[in-house]
Write a protein that holds these residues in place. Structure first.
Motif, PDB file in Angstrom:
ATOM      1  N   ARG A 134       0.837  -1.194   0.000  1.00 21.76           N
ATOM      2  CA  ARG A 134       0.000   0.000   0.000  1.00 21.76           C
ATOM      3  C   ARG A 134       0.874   1.247   0.000  1.00 21.76           C
ATOM      4  NH1 ARG A 134      -4.682   1.697   4.399  1.00 21.76           N
ATOM      5  NH2 ARG A 134      -5.221   3.694   3.435  1.00 21.76           N
ATOM      6  N   SER A 135       0.600   2.136  -0.925  1.00 22.01           N
ATOM      7  CA  SER A 135       1.382   3.354  -1.036  1.00 22.01           C
ATOM      8  C   SER A 135       0.915   4.373  -0.007  1.00 22.01           C
ATOM      9  CB  SER A 135       1.236   3.947  -2.444  1.00 22.01           C
ATOM     10  OG  SER A 135       1.848   5.214  -2.500  1.00 22.01           O
ATOM     11  N   TYR A 136       1.851   5.059   0.602  1.00 23.00           N
ATOM     12  CA  TYR A 136       1.516   6.046   1.622  1.00 23.00           C
ATOM     13  C   TYR A 136       0.686   7.186   1.054  1.00 23.00           C
ATOM     14  CZ  TYR A 136       1.991   9.569   5.245  1.00 23.00           C
ATOM     15  OH  TYR A 136       1.726  10.513   6.191  1.00 23.00           O
ATOM     16  N   VAL A 137       0.869   7.507  -0.241  1.00 30.71           N
ATOM     17  CA  VAL A 137       0.141   8.635  -0.804  1.00 30.71           C
ATOM     18  C   VAL A 137      -1.357   8.364  -0.879  1.00 30.71           C
ATOM     19  CG1 VAL A 137       2.093   9.466  -2.141  1.00 30.71           C
ATOM     20  CG2 VAL A 137       0.536   7.810  -3.164  1.00 30.71           C
ATOM     21  N   GLU A 138      -1.778   7.123  -0.643  1.00 35.53           N
ATOM     22  CA  GLU A 138      -3.205   6.862  -0.602  1.00 35.53           C
ATOM     23  C   GLU A 138      -3.848   7.403   0.670  1.00 35.53           C
ATOM     24  OE1 GLU A 138      -3.964   2.765  -1.147  1.00 35.53           O
ATOM     25  OE2 GLU A 138      -3.268   2.701  -3.212  1.00 35.53           O
ATOM     26  N   ARG A 139      -3.051   7.645   1.683  1.00 34.47           N
ATOM     27  CA  ARG A 139      -3.591   8.157   2.941  1.00 34.47           C
ATOM     28  C   ARG A 139      -3.990   9.622   2.786  1.00 34.47           C
ATOM     29  NH1 ARG A 139      -2.417   5.549   7.725  1.00 34.47           N
ATOM     30  NH2 ARG A 139      -1.028   3.746   7.605  1.00 34.47           N
ATOM     31  N   PRO A 140      -5.102  10.022   3.373  1.00 36.38           N
ATOM     32  CA  PRO A 140      -5.386  11.458   3.443  1.00 36.38           C
ATOM     33  C   PRO A 140      -4.307  12.155   4.268  1.00 36.38           C
ATOM     34  CG  PRO A 140      -7.325  10.143   3.993  1.00 36.38           C
ATOM     35  CD  PRO A 140      -6.162   9.206   3.960  1.00 36.38           C
ATOM     36  N   SER A 141      -4.037  13.389   3.952  1.00 37.50           N
ATOM     37  CA  SER A 141      -3.047  14.131   4.716  1.00 37.50           C
ATOM     38  C   SER A 141      -3.574  14.448   6.107  1.00 37.50           C
ATOM     39  CB  SER A 141      -2.699  15.441   3.998  1.00 37.50           C
ATOM     40  OG  SER A 141      -3.793  16.342   4.079  1.00 37.50           O
ATOM     41  N   GLU A 142      -2.671  14.851   6.994  1.00 38.55           N
ATOM     42  CA  GLU A 142      -3.101  15.222   8.344  1.00 38.55           C
ATOM     43  C   GLU A 142      -4.082  16.389   8.305  1.00 38.55           C
ATOM     44  OE1 GLU A 142       0.305  13.842  11.504  1.00 38.55           O
ATOM     45  OE2 GLU A 142       0.363  15.902  10.762  1.00 38.55           O
ATOM     46  N   GLN A 143      -3.886  17.312   7.365  1.00 38.90           N
ATOM     47  CA  GLN A 143      -4.796  18.447   7.280  1.00 38.90           C
ATOM     48  C   GLN A 143      -6.188  18.013   6.834  1.00 38.90           C
ATOM     49  OE1 GLN A 143      -3.720  21.076   8.766  1.00 38.90           O
ATOM     50  NE2 GLN A 143      -1.862  19.834   8.968  1.00 38.90           N
ATOM     51  N   ASP A 144      -6.252  17.046   5.931  1.00 41.04           N
ATOM     52  CA  ASP A 144      -7.553  16.500   5.553  1.00 41.04           C
ATOM     53  C   ASP A 144      -8.224  15.832   6.746  1.00 41.04           C
ATOM     54  OD1 ASP A 144      -7.036  17.273   2.928  1.00 41.04           O
ATOM     55  OD2 ASP A 144      -6.137  15.354   2.422  1.00 41.04           O
ATOM     56  N   MET A 145      -7.419  15.079   7.516  1.00 38.78           N
ATOM     57  CA  MET A 145      -7.957  14.399   8.691  1.00 38.78           C
ATOM     58  C   MET A 145      -8.449  15.407   9.731  1.00 38.78           C
ATOM     59  SD  MET A 145      -8.042  11.135   8.456  1.00 38.78           S
ATOM     60  CE  MET A 145      -7.293   9.689   7.702  1.00 38.78           C
ATOM     61  N   LEU A 146      -7.691  16.481   9.935  1.00 39.84           N
ATOM     62  CA  LEU A 146      -8.113  17.499  10.891  1.00 39.84           C
ATOM     63  C   LEU A 146      -9.436  18.135  10.461  1.00 39.84           C
ATOM     64  CD1 LEU A 146      -4.748  19.279  11.795  1.00 39.84           C
ATOM     65  CD2 LEU A 146      -6.220  17.981  13.348  1.00 39.84           C
ATOM     66  N   TRP A 147      -9.579  18.366   9.155  1.00 38.92           N
ATOM     67  CA  TRP A 147     -10.834  18.926   8.655  1.00 38.92           C
ATOM     68  C   TRP A 147     -11.977  17.963   8.942  1.00 38.92           C
ATOM     69  CZ3 TRP A 147     -11.998  23.654   6.585  1.00 38.92           C
ATOM     70  CH2 TRP A 147     -13.263  23.789   5.990  1.00 38.92           C
ATOM     71  N   GLY A 148     -11.756  16.689   8.689  1.00 39.66           N
ATOM     72  CA  GLY A 148     -12.790  15.691   8.955  1.00 39.66           C
ATOM     73  C   GLY A 148     -13.118  15.583  10.430  1.00 39.66           C
ATOM     74  N   LEU A 149     -12.100  15.655  11.280  1.00 35.66           N
ATOM     75  CA  LEU A 149     -12.350  15.644  12.722  1.00 35.66           C
ATOM     76  C   LEU A 149     -13.168  16.861  13.131  1.00 35.66           C
ATOM     77  CD1 LEU A 149      -8.874  14.453  14.039  1.00 35.66           C
ATOM     78  CD2 LEU A 149     -11.046  13.248  14.310  1.00 35.66           C
ATOM     79  N   GLY A 150     -12.836  18.009  12.548  1.00 39.16           N
ATOM     80  CA  GLY A 150     -13.592  19.219  12.858  1.00 39.16           C
ATOM     81  C   GLY A 150     -15.051  19.082  12.478  1.00 39.16           C
ATOM     82  N   GLU A 151     -15.320  18.512  11.304  1.00 49.53           N
ATOM     83  CA  GLU A 151     -16.709  18.311  10.893  1.00 49.53           C
ATOM     84  C   GLU A 151     -17.447  17.419  11.888  1.00 49.53           C
ATOM     85  OE1 GLU A 151     -16.861  16.762   6.951  1.00 49.53           O
ATOM     86  OE2 GLU A 151     -16.801  18.748   6.029  1.00 49.53           O
ATOM     87  N   GLY A 152     -16.808  16.334  12.288  1.00 51.76           N
ATOM     88  CA  GLY A 152     -17.460  15.419  13.218  1.00 51.76           C
ATOM     89  C   GLY A 152     -17.749  16.061  14.556  1.00 51.76           C
TER      90      GLY A 152
END
Length: 360
Positions: free
Chosen positions: A223-241
């Motif tokens: 599995r390539s690491y670039v498939e992971r969302p970036s930390e900034q994407d994750m932070l945005w998703g956490l904020g939405e939740g």
């Protein structure tokens, strides 16, 4: 290799159990003109299907010491939200309707799929009620193409419903041990209530939780690491939740809004509309070269979240069926807050942590 946009859009439906979706988004020179998709048979465009459009774009780490410029009204509203007094009660309820648009694989017509969800915080733990509402052709033109294809049964992006769980109109009840946020972050009610009320401290704690989850993940061969969302994407998703369905105090919600407004590529606009046409302020984010733009809408007077939308801001593969200006998905918050009444389980459904039971 990084998966293409078409694959990631299709994953938006199949990841339906996870409400929050960390999108990689950034500002554009001018707001995208939203072209709502016409409702089928005259019904409203909005419905409900918990969507997770997880994108793997890489973003730079922001500095909350240099927040993006925001309208004065945004600051006033968020400041008032931070000062709001709110007494937690026995139960927390968040009722959501979301919708995802797109084209089933190897078909010529677009569909819209809707799901209704209610998220509860109770003394026994979280509970999630899920009711798939419908899958239908998006427009009359799509209906014609669907009929020409033999009018197959539709269950989300699956053509044919054999083996598909979650029959339309049937509510399932799930009892997770903790609240499930973006990136695999799990939190209890007490942890959510105790989150930092300063945006920089909040961001630091969320990053620690994200990285702790990543350290515990087993290595996946090939599995390539670039498939992971970036930390900034994750932070945005956490904020939405944290804003949309988790039981968080007003001061924490205000800190989340400030954190998201300070994200790289984010901008705050005075005028935006959700999938139902409701007007509010919006924090808009789109990462360079990403065709999708994420918007979080809040009420101008209270600072309460109205919902989210994902707009097509750049060209997508023709097979997605989506054009620039279309909505790819949308979510509307119907009810959110503390209540004295808890969930009502149907006959035969018992509360078991980690289990799911179906009702009628």
């Amino acid at each position: 290799m990084t998966r293409n946009v078409e694959d990631r859009l299709r994953d938006a439906f199949t990841a339906g159990a996870e409400l929050v979706s960390p999108e990689s988004l950034k500002a554009v020179a001018a707001p995208v003109a939203v072209r709502p998709r016409r409702g089928f048979r005259g019904l409203p465009v909005l419905a409900a299907a918990a969507v997770a459009v997880v994108l793997g774009a890489v973003a730079t780490v922001p500095s909350l010491l240099r927040p993006s410029a925001a309208p004065a009204g945004f600051t006033v509203v968020v400041d008032a939200l931070a000062r709001r007094a709110e007494q937690p009660r026995e139960y927390w309820r968040s009722e959501l309707e979301t919708l995802v648009w797109g084209r089933p694989i190897r078909q010529r017509y677009n569909i819209e799929d809707s799901v209704h969800r209610v998220y509860w915080a109770t003394p026994r733990g979280p509970a999630v009620e899920t009711t798939p509402l419908y899958t239908r052709p998006s427009t009359t033109a799509d209906e014609r193409k669907w009929r020409e294809a033999g009018a197959p049964a539709l269950c989300g992006f699956a053509v044919g419903c054999k083996g598909v769980q979650g029959r339309r109109g049937r509510t399932s009840h799930h009892f997770p041990e903790r609240f499930e946020l973006a990136g695999g972050v799990l939190m209890t009610r007490s942890q959510l209530l105790a989150l930092p009320q300063d945006p920089q401290r909040l961001r630091a704690e969320l990053l620690l939780r994200l990285r702790d989850v990543q350290r515990q993940e087993p290595a996946t061969t090939g599995r390539s690491y670039v498939e992971r969302p970036s930390e900034q994407d994750m932070l945005w998703g956490l904020g939405e939740g944290l804003l949309v369905y988790a039981p968080t105090p007003p001061a924490v919600r205000a800190a989340v809004l400030r954190m998201m407004a300070a994200s790289p590529g984010a901008r705050t606009v005075d005028e935006a509309r959700d999938a139902e046409g409701r007007s509010g302020m919006a924090i808009v984010r789109r990462v360079d070269h990403d065709p999708l733009e994420r918007r979080l809408l809040i009420d101008r007077s209270s600072g309460d979240v109205l919902g989210t939308t994902t707009l097509v801001a750049g060209p997508l593969p023709e097979t997605t069926g989506l054009d620039i200006g279309d909505m790819a998905d949308a979510m509307v918050v119907r009810k959110l807050g503390w209540t004295g009444e808890g969930p009502r389980l149907p006959e035969g459904c018992t509360w078991q942590v980690g289990k799911t039971c179906d009702g009628s």
